[in-house]
Scaffold this motif. Structure first.
Motif, PDB file in Angstrom:
ATOM      1  N   TYR B  39       0.829  -1.205   0.000  1.00 52.70           N
ATOM      2  CA  TYR B  39       0.000   0.000   0.000  1.00 52.70           C
ATOM      3  C   TYR B  39       0.867   1.261   0.000  1.00 52.70           C
ATOM      4  O   TYR B  39       0.585   2.222  -0.717  1.00 52.70           O
ATOM      5  CB  TYR B  39      -0.914  -0.025   1.229  1.00 52.70           C
ATOM      6  N   TYR B  40       1.944   1.244   0.766  1.00 56.58           N
ATOM      7  CA  TYR B  40       2.777   2.438   0.878  1.00 56.58           C
ATOM      8  C   TYR B  40       3.686   2.638  -0.331  1.00 56.58           C
ATOM      9  O   TYR B  40       3.975   3.762  -0.710  1.00 56.58           O
ATOM     10  CB  TYR B  40       3.660   2.361   2.135  1.00 56.58           C
ATOM     11  N   PHE B  41       4.205   1.525  -0.877  1.00 59.29           N
ATOM     12  CA  PHE B  41       5.231   1.671  -1.913  1.00 59.29           C
ATOM     13  C   PHE B  41       4.804   1.098  -3.260  1.00 59.29           C
ATOM     14  O   PHE B  41       5.623   0.925  -4.146  1.00 59.29           O
ATOM     15  CB  PHE B  41       6.546   1.027  -1.450  1.00 59.29           C
ATOM     16  N   HIS B  42       3.539   0.722  -3.377  1.00 62.79           N
ATOM     17  CA  HIS B  42       2.981   0.266  -4.658  1.00 62.79           C
ATOM     18  C   HIS B  42       3.744  -0.926  -5.238  1.00 62.79           C
ATOM     19  O   HIS B  42       4.304  -1.735  -4.502  1.00 62.79           O
ATOM     20  CB  HIS B  42       2.913   1.422  -5.646  1.00 62.79           C
ATOM     21  N   ALA B  43       3.802  -0.975  -6.558  1.00 69.01           N
ATOM     22  CA  ALA B  43       4.336  -2.143  -7.250  1.00 69.01           C
ATOM     23  C   ALA B  43       5.792  -2.415  -6.897  1.00 69.01           C
ATOM     24  O   ALA B  43       6.223  -3.568  -6.864  1.00 69.01           O
ATOM     25  CB  ALA B  43       4.180  -1.967  -8.757  1.00 69.01           C
ATOM     26  N   GLY B  92      13.523   1.381  -4.010  1.00 65.92           N
ATOM     27  CA  GLY B  92      14.225   1.724  -5.240  1.00 65.92           C
ATOM     28  C   GLY B  92      15.298   0.729  -5.642  1.00 65.92           C
ATOM     29  O   GLY B  92      16.085   1.010  -6.544  1.00 65.92           O
ATOM     30  N   ALA B  93      15.363  -0.437  -5.000  1.00 64.64           N
ATOM     31  CA  ALA B  93      16.410  -1.397  -5.346  1.00 64.64           C
ATOM     32  C   ALA B  93      16.127  -2.005  -6.715  1.00 64.64           C
ATOM     33  O   ALA B  93      14.987  -2.302  -7.040  1.00 64.64           O
ATOM     34  CB  ALA B  93      16.463  -2.497  -4.294  1.00 64.64           C
ATOM     35  N   ASN B 140      20.453   1.764  -0.296  1.00 65.75           N
ATOM     36  CA  ASN B 140      19.989   2.976   0.367  1.00 65.75           C
ATOM     37  C   ASN B 140      19.048   3.783  -0.521  1.00 65.75           C
ATOM     38  O   ASN B 140      18.779   4.950  -0.256  1.00 65.75           O
ATOM     39  CB  ASN B 140      21.175   3.847   0.773  1.00 65.75           C
ATOM     40  N   ALA B 141      18.557   3.139  -1.588  1.00 60.92           N
ATOM     41  CA  ALA B 141      17.660   3.836  -2.510  1.00 60.92           C
ATOM     42  C   ALA B 141      16.246   3.848  -1.951  1.00 60.92           C
ATOM     43  O   ALA B 141      15.331   3.222  -2.489  1.00 60.92           O
ATOM     44  CB  ALA B 141      17.692   3.156  -3.882  1.00 60.92           C
ATOM     45  N   PHE B 142      16.074   4.546  -0.812  1.00 62.87           N
ATOM     46  CA  PHE B 142      14.755   4.587  -0.173  1.00 62.87           C
ATOM     47  C   PHE B 142      13.854   5.596  -0.863  1.00 62.87           C
ATOM     48  O   PHE B 142      14.325   6.590  -1.403  1.00 62.87           O
ATOM     49  CB  PHE B 142      14.911   4.963   1.308  1.00 62.87           C
ATOM     50  N   TRP B 143      12.561   5.304  -0.821  1.00 60.51           N
ATOM     51  CA  TRP B 143      11.576   6.219  -1.401  1.00 60.51           C
ATOM     52  C   TRP B 143      10.702   6.759  -0.300  1.00 60.51           C
ATOM     53  O   TRP B 143      10.533   6.154   0.758  1.00 60.51           O
ATOM     54  CB  TRP B 143      10.670   5.490  -2.412  1.00 60.51           C
ATOM     55  N   GLU B 144      10.090   7.923  -0.591  1.00 62.02           N
ATOM     56  CA  GLU B 144       9.046   8.389   0.309  1.00 62.02           C
ATOM     57  C   GLU B 144       7.802   7.528   0.092  1.00 62.02           C
ATOM     58  O   GLU B 144       7.663   6.876  -0.942  1.00 62.02           O
ATOM     59  CB  GLU B 144       8.738   9.866   0.059  1.00 62.02           C
ATOM     60  N   THR B 145       6.897   7.527   1.062  1.00 63.57           N
ATOM     61  CA  THR B 145       5.725   6.667   0.935  1.00 63.57           C
ATOM     62  C   THR B 145       4.626   7.367   0.156  1.00 63.57           C
ATOM     63  O   THR B 145       4.626   8.583   0.008  1.00 63.57           O
ATOM     64  CB  THR B 145       5.164   6.295   2.317  1.00 63.57           C
ATOM     65  N   SER B 146       3.686   6.548  -0.321  1.00 66.33           N
ATOM     66  CA  SER B 146       2.588   7.077  -1.128  1.00 66.33           C
ATOM     67  C   SER B 146       1.745   8.062  -0.333  1.00 66.33           C
ATOM     68  O   SER B 146       1.103   8.935  -0.896  1.00 66.33           O
ATOM     69  CB  SER B 146       1.713   5.930  -1.617  1.00 66.33           C
ATOM     70  N   ALA B 148       2.859  10.291   1.838  1.00 67.05           N
ATOM     71  CA  ALA B 148       3.497  11.593   1.970  1.00 67.05           C
ATOM     72  C   ALA B 148       3.744  12.247   0.610  1.00 67.05           C
ATOM     73  O   ALA B 148       3.968  13.451   0.537  1.00 67.05           O
ATOM     74  CB  ALA B 148       4.810  11.447   2.729  1.00 67.05           C
ATOM     75  N   ALA B 149       3.731  11.442  -0.454  1.00 67.05           N
ATOM     76  CA  ALA B 149       4.160  11.953  -1.759  1.00 67.05           C
ATOM     77  C   ALA B 149       3.045  12.719  -2.458  1.00 67.05           C
ATOM     78  O   ALA B 149       1.872  12.439  -2.286  1.00 67.05           O
ATOM     79  CB  ALA B 149       4.612  10.797  -2.629  1.00 67.05           C
ATOM     80  N   LYS B 150       3.476  13.701  -3.226  1.00 69.19           N
ATOM     81  CA  LYS B 150       2.544  14.370  -4.136  1.00 69.19           C
ATOM     82  C   LYS B 150       2.994  13.960  -5.520  1.00 69.19           C
ATOM     83  O   LYS B 150       4.037  14.359  -5.983  1.00 69.19           O
ATOM     84  CB  LYS B 150       2.612  15.892  -3.974  1.00 69.19           C
ATOM     85  N   GLY B 151       2.193  13.098  -6.178  1.00 70.14           N
ATOM     86  CA  GLY B 151       2.601  12.613  -7.488  1.00 70.14           C
ATOM     87  C   GLY B 151       3.440  11.351  -7.352  1.00 70.14           C
ATOM     88  O   GLY B 151       3.235  10.564  -6.431  1.00 70.14           O
ATOM     89  N   ALA B 152       4.397  11.156  -8.278  1.00 68.83           N
ATOM     90  CA  ALA B 152       5.218   9.944  -8.288  1.00 68.83           C
ATOM     91  C   ALA B 152       6.116   9.922  -7.048  1.00 68.83           C
ATOM     92  O   ALA B 152       6.475  10.960  -6.500  1.00 68.83           O
ATOM     93  CB  ALA B 152       6.060   9.905  -9.552  1.00 68.83           C
ATOM     94  N   LEU B 153       6.448   8.671  -6.591  1.00 68.54           N
ATOM     95  CA  LEU B 153       7.270   8.513  -5.393  1.00 68.54           C
ATOM     96  C   LEU B 153       8.700   8.975  -5.669  1.00 68.54           C
ATOM     97  O   LEU B 153       9.312   8.601  -6.676  1.00 68.54           O
ATOM     98  CB  LEU B 153       7.275   7.050  -4.942  1.00 68.54           C
TER      99      LEU B 153
END
Lengths: 457, 326
Positions: B39-43, B92-93, B140-146, B148-153
């Motif tokens: 849910y947070y990081f999608h596909a 982001g791995a 360390n390729a971390f993403w913001e979660t869905s 908190a994000a506006k638009g694409a992660l």
């Protein structure tokens, strides 16, 4: 119940208890020629003789015995037990004296008696019947003991020789302060003690009073499964100044003698060579108390015993059967076994012995039979230990069975012994909780056997 | 009555739990965390987790086949290890990172030591350590979660990285966001509430014992209270002492460590005392590494280190009942 014990052991369903069912004497009884404490006795009748119920058919030797009494009370006249007397449990004709397999699978000499179909009352023994608990307690100790010897009630926990009888240790006077009467069963669903609790209250009362008198115990604790501590029992306990404790009937193995003593009195009985009597505690089952009570109130020898039959049978229950009745006759009364039966276990499902000969006789050592269907038989696996710790959390004596099983599996027996292998009581809890289905108890037994064999060499 | 009966030694009945059902409970306990990750990081999360599971199971099967050892894939251990590995992946791995991770889990960390029951350290963490030392940028390729994000992660830094590099950035972050998983991080490590849900399931089913999670939490609590009085950042951020504790408990997969990674059966002690000390050690070392170490992911290294003490901690036995002479 100690808090630490709450999470140990395993929870089994509490047994269904029904009052004992009297079983008519079977056609044939087989009586192993064994007296007190398993010592052999000589037959005094021959094949072809007619015998009556209660007649002495075998006589053993006297054994030195340890008496328990108030300190200083000398019991000169009773330093040795009255010679063991084997009595016929039915009236009929002795047909043969032959070798049979006993409940442990050993060959022993036994007398086969063909019944004449008459349900005779046992012959009087010259022993007077007591009127009640008060009269029992007023009787001098040696007279009471002699009477009990004649009636043939076994009081091995109270009076039996210790494992290490000293050469001159005929009698040692020890101060017993606590008598525990065990009304719970150690291996549910086999529940002869819970069934015995439903016996005539006067028998229970007389029996416990006699045991308390013999042991001179000041504290008497009656242990009943929760739900079975009836008002009747409570009244009896209150009237006599005894304590009634209710414990969970399905909490295996906390009803075994040493663990029960530990949870009730905080006394630790050394295992395997300890004797609770050294700590001032005597523990007897309520079955024994009922036998004693019946014997004293009736003045007649006791020729029956309680056997609880459960498992894959159609009519499970507790039966009062004549000593020497073949196992097959008891199973028949419980609905019989079929082609689907896999094991007939003497004792309970976790500590019992699977037996092979259905013609073996019922003796006082057998308190229950557990029948297992073929489909319910378990298989062990050779899966490695996954170190999950389930066994260590469940072990009632705080061992780490998983580690011990690994040591024994790979032949490190001495190391296992250093890690208290011999404290294992083989209760089977570790195997029950093991997700890998490892043969824990078998491996620990292997270790013990190997070490013992080495010691003999 | 001349029927042949089976004769065998006691005990004659065994419990219902098997190795498969035990690890099935682990799988069930991880469902909330996996669902939250997706849910947070999608596909990206789903692909990472699926690849990690497939690779772990696949390599285990391959190793068993090549070395002609009986494969025990149906005990689900490989699935559990794969799921845990997937939860530790950053969103982001690249796709080959979880595959390499699977090889490390099944080959390097498990098969070499002798399979299930024999490895000294949690295979997932060995794989994680190998990956993050070998390919630090990818790990360390971390993403913001869905949420908190506006638009694409977008790529982002985790709160623990910020604590090391630019603590003032933490001022904008609320602790609530941290505990609800609004912050960047490994796909399964951010959703603290979902992990707790699974952890409670494990405790109720008595798959894990409460000693290790309690020890980890207590260890973190004690050391972070201590750290709060020494760390100048705490005063700069205007945090009180307990805020730092709540931060450490919620951040960087500490709960994942406390309920899933540290109580892993093979590499953790079995006695009550041992488990408590092991947990305390994990909690304390986590805070020490996070506050004063070079690495940001303190929990995982703390667990790896404490696993090495397991044989020692297993010697802290309770008193044996009925032992003569005691």
């Amino acid at each position: 119940m100690k808090l630490a014990n709450w999470f140990k052991g395993i929870r089994r369903p509490s047994p269904q208890v029904s009052p004992p069912i009297e079983l008519a004497p079977s056609d044939t009884v087989i009586l192993p020629l064994l007296g007190h404490y398993g010592l052999p006795c000589e037959s005094v009748v021959e094949a072809g003789d007619e015998v009556k119920a209660g007649q002495v058919i075998g006589q053993g030797k006297s054994v030195p015995m340890e008496l328990i009494a108030d300190s200083g009370q000398a019991l000169e006249s009773h330093q040795e037990s009255t010679p063991a007397m084997l009595r016929s449990s039915i009236s009929g004709k002795v047909t043969a004296i032959k070798q049979i397999y006993d409940s442990a699978g050993n060959k022993v000499d036994a007398m086969v008696i063909q019944g004449n179909g008459q349900a005779d009352q046992p012959e009087p023994t010259g022993l007077s019947a007591y009127a009640g608990a008060a009269e029992i307690c007023a009787t001098p100790l040696d007279e009471l003991l002699a009477g009990l010897d004649i009636t043939g009630v076994g009081l091995s926990n109270t009076m039996g020789p210790k494992h290490y009888v000293t050469m001159n240790g005929i009698k040692s006077v020890r101060g017993i302060d606590t008598l525990i009467v065990r009304g719970v069963d150690y291996d549910p669903p086999v529940a002869p003690n819970a069934a015995a609790l439903t016996s005539d209250i006067s028998h229970i009362q007389a029996g416990i009073a006699a045991l308390a008198h013999i042991t001179s115990a000041k504290n008497v604790i009656i242990v009943a499964p929760t739900g079975q501590d009836s008002a009747e029992l409570q009244d009896m306990a209150e009237a006599n100044g005894w304590k009634l404790k209710a414990v969970c009937g399905g909490h295996y193995p906390f009803a075994t003698d040493n663990l029960l003593i530990h949870s009730l009195t905080c006394k630790e009985v050394p295992y395997p060579d300890g004797d609770p009597r050294d700590l001032g505690v005597v523990i007897e089952s309520v079955q024994t108390a009922v036998e004693v009570g019946k014997a004293l109130l009736s003045g007649k020898p006791q020729l029956t015993t309680l056997v609880s039959v459960t498992g894959a049978v159609s009519k499970p229950g507790t039966f009062r059967v004549c000593l020497g009745t073949p196992i097959s006759a008891v199973l028949e009364a419980a609905g019989g076994i079929s082609d689907n039966t896999g094991k007939v276990i003497i004792g309970g499902p976790l500590k019992g012995y699977a037996h092979f000969d259905m013609e073996s006789p019922i003796t006082r050592e057998i308190d229950g039979l557990y029948v297992q269907a073929k489909g319910d038989m378990e298989n062990y696996s050779s899966h490695p230990c996954i170190h999950c710790g389930a066994c260590a959390n469940a072990c009632p004596v705080n061992l780490i069975p998983g580690e011990l099983s690994k040591l024994c599996e790979f032949g490190q027996y001495e190391l296992a012994a250093e890690n208290d292998l011999f404290q294992c009581t083989e209760c089977g809890v570790c195997a029950y909780v093991c997700p890998a289905k490892r043969p824990m108890v078998q491996l620990l037994r292997l270790g013990k056997a190997e070490l013992m064999a080495k010691e003999v060499d | 009555m001349s029927q042949l009966l089976t004769v065998s030694a006691s005990p004659h009945i065994l419990g219902k739990r098997t190795v498969s059902s035990l690890y099935m409970d682990w799988v069930i306990a991880m469902i909330p965390a996996v669902a939250a990750a997706v849910y947070y990081f999608h596909a990206a999360a789903l692909i990472n987790i699926l690849l990690a599971v497939a690779a772990t199971v696949g390599f285990e099967w391959a190793i068993c086949t090549v070395f002609k050892t009986p494969n025990r894939l149906n005990d689900l251990h490989a699935v559990v290890m794969g799921l845990m590995l997937g939860l530790l992946m950053p969103a982001g791995a690249p796709f080959w990172i979880p595959i390499m991770g699977g090889l490390f889990v099944s080959g390097l960390a498990k098969a070499i030591f002798g399979g299930l029951g024999a490895y000294p350290m949690n295979p997932v963490l060995i794989a994680w350590a190998c990956l993050s030392i070998s390919w630090p940028t990818h790990m360390n390729a971390f993403w913001e979660t869905s949420l908190a994000a506006k638009g694409a992660l977008q790529a982002a830094q985790t709160p623990l990285m910020l604590l090391k590099t630019s603590p003032e950035a933490l001022k904008d972050m609320s602790l609530m966001a941290l505990w609800c998983g609004y912050v960047p991080g490994a796909v399964g490590a951010t959703s603290t509430w979902a992990i707790l849900l699974g952890g409670i399931y494990l405790l109720i089913r008595r798959v894990i014992s409460w000693h290790i999670p309690l020890g980890v939490i207590m260890g973190t609590l004690i050391l972070s209270l201590f750290a709060a009085s020494l760390d100048s950042n705490v005063a700069k951020l205007g945090w009180d002492t307990l805020t730092l504790t709540a931060f450490h408990l919620g951040a960087g997969g500490l709960m994942l460590g406390a309920f899933f990674l540290a109580p892993e059966h093979v590499s953790s002690p079995v006695t009550c005392k041992g488990m408590l000390i092991y947990g305390l050690g994990v909690g304390a070392l986590s805070v020490i590494i996070r506050q004063w170490g070079a690495n940001t992911e303190g929990v995982y290294f703390a667990i790896l280190f404490m696993s090495l003490t397991t044989p020692l901690l297993d010697r802290l036995r309770p008193k044996v009942l009925g032992k003569a002479g005691d």
